[in-house]
Scaffold this motif. Structure first.
Motif, PDB file in Angstrom:
ATOM      1  N   GLU A  76      46.356  34.145  49.200  1.00 23.16           N
ATOM      2  CA  GLU A  76      47.137  33.108  49.871  1.00 23.16           C
ATOM      3  C   GLU A  76      46.970  33.156  51.388  1.00 23.16           C
ATOM      4  O   GLU A  76      47.081  32.137  52.053  1.00 23.16           O
ATOM      5  CB  GLU A  76      48.618  33.254  49.506  1.00 23.16           C
ATOM      6  N   GLN A  77      46.703  34.341  51.939  1.00 21.89           N
ATOM      7  CA  GLN A  77      46.639  34.500  53.385  1.00 21.89           C
ATOM      8  C   GLN A  77      45.403  33.846  53.993  1.00 21.89           C
ATOM      9  O   GLN A  77      45.444  33.312  55.074  1.00 21.89           O
ATOM     10  CB  GLN A  77      46.667  35.976  53.792  1.00 21.89           C
ATOM     11  N   VAL A 127      39.689  37.404  45.092  1.00 24.36           N
ATOM     12  CA  VAL A 127      39.990  38.784  44.724  1.00 24.36           C
ATOM     13  C   VAL A 127      39.777  38.969  43.226  1.00 24.36           C
ATOM     14  O   VAL A 127      40.065  38.074  42.436  1.00 24.36           O
ATOM     15  CB  VAL A 127      41.435  39.175  45.138  1.00 24.36           C
ATOM     16  N   ILE A 128      39.247  40.121  42.883  1.00 24.30           N
ATOM     17  CA  ILE A 128      39.159  40.542  41.488  1.00 24.30           C
ATOM     18  C   ILE A 128      40.076  41.734  41.311  1.00 24.30           C
ATOM     19  O   ILE A 128      40.025  42.694  42.083  1.00 24.30           O
ATOM     20  CB  ILE A 128      37.729  40.951  41.084  1.00 24.30           C
TER      21      ILE A 128
END
Length: 128
Positions: free
Chosen positions: A83-84, A89-90
């Motif tokens: 979100e940032q 990402v995994i």
């Protein structure tokens, strides 16, 4: 003149050797430190836990290819977007005993795999 060149070569070799050894020791230290913290938190490290392995990339294509390779290694794989910032990402999961030599081997493999796909392996953790 020849002696000073030899000295420079020896110094450069020592620096690279030190950096290599320090990097190798750091990976041992990171995994060992994490296991030590798990023990200190009260986890019985002789039991199996769901271990989480984390990978990051700015590119959705590279993260997708990496996810497929991790699935072939029998890991449960979850891909999401942070979100940032626009990073992917995994969160890869494997039920296993947190054994140092196995985790060191996996770190080496995961670092190579992440590099191959333009991603970053961030490490592992688990909760009891």
């Amino acid at each position: 003149m020849l002696d000073s060149v030899g000295l420079v070569v020896a110094i450069v070799a020592a620096i690279f050797g030190y950096r290599y050894a320090a990097k190798k020791q750091q990976s041992r230290t990171l995994d060992g430190y994490t296991i030590k913290k798990l023990e200190e938190s009260g986890l019985d490290i002789t039991k199996e836990y769901q271990i989480e392995f984390w990978f990051y990339s700015d590119e959705s294509d590279s993260i997708s290819r990496l996810a497929k390779e991790l699935e072939h290694r029998m890991l449960e794989v979850h891909v999401s977007e942070t979100e940032q910032d626009p990073r992917f990402v995994i969160r890869a999961l494997k039920t296993m005993t947190p054994e140092l030599s196995e985790l060191q081997h996996m770190r080496k493999d995961f670092n190579s795999l992440a590099k191959k796909h333009g991603a970053e392996y961030d490490g592992w953790g688990c909760s009891g």
